[in-house]
Design an enzyme around this catalytic site. Structure first.
Site, short mmCIF file in Angstrom:
data_model
loop_
_atom_site.label_atom_id
_atom_site.label_comp_id
_atom_site.label_asym_id
_atom_site.label_seq_id
_atom_site.Cartn_x
_atom_site.Cartn_y
_atom_site.Cartn_z
N SER A 122 0.82 -1.21 0.00
CA SER A 122 0.00 0.00 0.00
C SER A 122 0.86 1.26 0.00
CB SER A 122 -0.95 0.00 1.20
OG SER A 122 -0.26 -0.22 2.41
N HIS A 155 -1.73 -8.87 1.92
CA HIS A 155 -1.44 -7.60 2.59
C HIS A 155 -2.55 -7.33 3.61
CE1 HIS A 155 0.35 -3.85 3.45
NE2 HIS A 155 -0.09 -3.12 2.45
N HIS A 172 6.27 -13.03 8.79
CA HIS A 172 6.27 -11.68 8.24
C HIS A 172 7.41 -11.58 7.25
CE1 HIS A 172 6.74 -7.27 8.05
NE2 HIS A 172 5.46 -7.23 8.38
N ARG A 174 3.38 -4.46 17.04
CA ARG A 174 1.98 -4.05 16.91
C ARG A 174 1.06 -5.12 17.51
NH1 ARG A 174 1.79 -3.21 10.59
NH2 ARG A 174 2.80 -5.23 10.83
N ASP A 197 -1.79 -9.04 12.31
CA ASP A 197 -3.09 -9.59 11.94
C ASP A 197 -3.56 -10.68 12.90
OD1 ASP A 197 -3.30 -7.98 9.59
OD2 ASP A 197 -1.89 -9.32 8.60
#
Length: 441
Positions: free
Chosen positions: A241, A271, A319, A328, A376
Site C-alpha cells: 500500500s 497484505h 512476516h 503491533r 493480523d
C-alpha cells in the site's frame, strides 16, 4: 499558515540540502547488490526506497520517526481522559518528527474539523454501488471521487506549477484526505451493516473518538480506534500500500489517485486483507478443536500439528521482514490484557494460547523463517469483542490508519523532489545467460 505547516516548511528547507548532496556527490556509491533471487522474488530486501517516516528492523520492529511503539505512545499528548494519544497528535509527529505540544495538537484537531466535511456527491457515488460490494472497493472509489477537489491537481493545471512549492498543495490534499477518510469509512459501515442509519459528526470529538461515535460504538471503543489507526499507519515504504501510493504519486498523480491505488493494493489477501482471513481461520479453529473447552497447551499443540500436517498454514504467523513478534501485536495484546472482560473473552484466550504455543510448533516444523505472530494475529479479536463482527470491514479500518503514513510520505516525496519511479526490467533470457556466465562480467 498553521503551526504544523510552518514547522513542516522549516523541516523541509533543512532537509533538502541533504538529499541534494546525496544525489549530486554520492550517486555512484554502492549500498547493496541485486541477485537473481531478488530480481525474481519481488525485489525483496533491495534497498531502493527512501523514507524518514518509519523504519523497520527485523529484530526490533517498527519505529515511527525513530521511536518505538511504546515510546511513541508515551511521548505524545493524550486524548482527554485517555491513556492513548489522539490521531491528530500522531499526524503532527509523523510529518515533523517532533512531539507536539498540546496547543499544537489542538490546532490540528481544529484544522481537521474544517477539513472533514465530505461532499455529498461522494456518498451518492458509493450508494450507486451494489450493496454487497466489498467495503474496500467502496472506500477506494470514495477516495477517488474526492479527486475532483484536489488542490494539487488544480495547482498543476494552473500554469503556475513550481515543483519547489508543489509539496504545499500535496500537504493540503493529504490533510483533507486523512481528515475525511474516517467519515467515509463510517458511512460505508453504516450503509452496509446498520441499515444505512448514519450518525452525524460530533464536532467536540477528536478523529478516533469521532469514528467510534459515527459507527455507534461504546466509549471504550474510542481508545480502540485511536490505537488501531496509529498502529496501522506505516510500516516503512516497501509494503504494497505504501509503495503503490508512492509509485503512483511519483508520476505527479494527486494524493487521491495515489491513495485510491494504494487501497487497492491493501485489499490483497497477502497484505491488508489478511486480518479478516486470520479471524475467520481462528473462529473455525475454535469451533473444530475447542467446542466450549478451555484451550490448554496440550490441546492447542496437537491441533496446530494437525493443521500443519494437513498441509495448511497458521494464518497471522510470519512476516516478510520481521524475525520476532510484531510489536503491533504486542501493543494490542497489552490492550486486551488490561481491559476487563476482554482478557477473559474465549476468543482472546484462544489467540493468547496459540501465541504461547505456535512459535515452538512452527520452529520444530521448520518450514517458516519467522514463527512469530504479526499484527493480523490479534487485531480481529478486539474488533469482534466490541461488536464489529463484519470482518470484511477490517481492512477498511486498516486503510483509515494507513492513510496517515502514506500521506505523510508523499508530502515529503514532493518536498524533496523525489523522481518518477522507473525500475529497469530484464528478460528471462538475460537472466539465464547471466546465470550460465556466473553473473554480469
Amino acid at each position: 499558515m498553521t503551526q504544523l505547516k510552518d514547522k513542516l516548511s522549516e523541516k523541509i528547507q533543512a532537509h533538502r540540502p541533504r538529499t541534494a548532496r546525496l544525489t549530486k556527490e554520492f550517486a555512484d556509491i554502492v549500498i547493496d547488490k541485486v541477485d537473481i533471487g531478488q530480481c525474481m522474488g519481488g525485489a525483496r530486501d533491495i534497498k531502493c526506497l527512501v523514507t524518514d517516516i518509519s523504519s523497520l528492523d527485523p529484530q526490533e520492529g517498527i519505529r515511527f520517526r525513530g521511536k518505538t511503539i511504546p515510546e511513541t505512545f508515551a511521548a505524545l499528548p493524550k486524548a482527554a481522559g485517555s491513556a492513548y494519544p489522539t490521531v491528530e497528535s500522531f499526524w503532527y509527529f509523523l510529518l515533523t518528527g517532533e512531539v507536539p505540544t498540546q496547543a499544537q495538537v489542538d490546532e490540528v484537531v481544529a484544522q481537521w474539523k474544517t477539513r472533514q466535511s465530505v461532499p455529498p456527491y461522494v456518498f451518492d457515488v458509493i450508494r450507486t454501488l451494489p450493496r454487497d460490494s466489498h467495503p474496500m472497493a467502496m472506500l477506494s472509489i470514495g477516495i477517488l471521487a474526492l479527486q475532483r477537489d484536489s488542490k494539487f491537481a488544480a495547482y498543476y493545471n494552473s500554469g503556475k506549477f513550481n515543483k519547489t512549492n508543489a509539496w504545499e498543495q500535496v500537504y493540503e490534499d493529504a490533510s483533507d484526505l486523512v481528515a475525511r477518510i474516517p467519515v467515509i469509512a463510517a458511512f460505508i459501515y453504516n450503509l452496509k451493516y446498520r441499515d444505512d442509519k448514519q450518525i452525524a459528526i460530533d464536532p467536540k470529538l477528536d478523529m478516533g473518538a469521532n469514528f467510534a461515535h459515527m459507527i455507534g460504538q461504546s466509549e471504550e471503543y474510542k481508545d480502540v480506534a485511536r490505537m488501531y489507526f496509529i498502529l496501522h499507519s506505516d510500516h516503512e515504504s516497501g509494503n504494497v500500500s505504501a509503495h503503490t501510493t508512492h509509485l503512483v504519486h511519483s508520476a505527479l498523480s494527486d494524493p487521491y489517485y495515489a491513495y485510491s491505488a494504494g487501497l487497492s493494493g491493501l485489499a490483497g489477501p497477502l497484505h491488508g486483507l489478511a486480518n479478516q482471513e486470520v479471524l475467520s481461520w481462528t473462529m473455525k479453529f475454535q469451533e473444530k478443536y475447542c467446542k466450549g473447552v478451555e484451550p490448554t497447551k496440550e490441546l492447542i499443540t496437537k491441533a496446530l500439528w494437525d493443521t500443519l500436517n494437513s498441509g495448511q498454514v497458521i494464518p497471522g504467523y510470519g512476516h516478510a521482514v520481521l524475525r520476532k513478534t510484531d510489536p503491533r501485536y504486542m501493543s494490542q495484546r497489552e490492550f486486551c490484557l488490561k481491559t476487563p472482560g476482554l482478557k477473559d473473552d474465549p476468543l482472546f484466550k484462544l489467540v493468547s494460547m496459540i501465541f504461547e504455543v505456535a512459535p515452538g510448533v512452527l520452529s520444530e516444523h521448520g518450514h517458516t523463517k519467522n514463527p512469530w505472530p504479526n499484527v493480523d494475529a490479534q487485531s480481529g479479536v478486539i474488533q469482534w469483542y466490541y461488536g464489529v463482527k463484519h470482518w470484511d470491514f477490517y481492512t477498511v479500518l486498516f486503510g483509515v490508519g494507513r492513510a496517515l503514513g502514506c500521506m505523510a510520505n508523499i508530502t515529503w516525496d514532493r518536498a524533496l523532489g523525489y523522481a518518477l519511479e522507473r525500475p529497469k526490467s530484464v528478460t528471462t533470457d538475460m537472466l539465464e545467460k547471466w546465470a550460465a556466465e556466473g553473473g554480469i562480467k
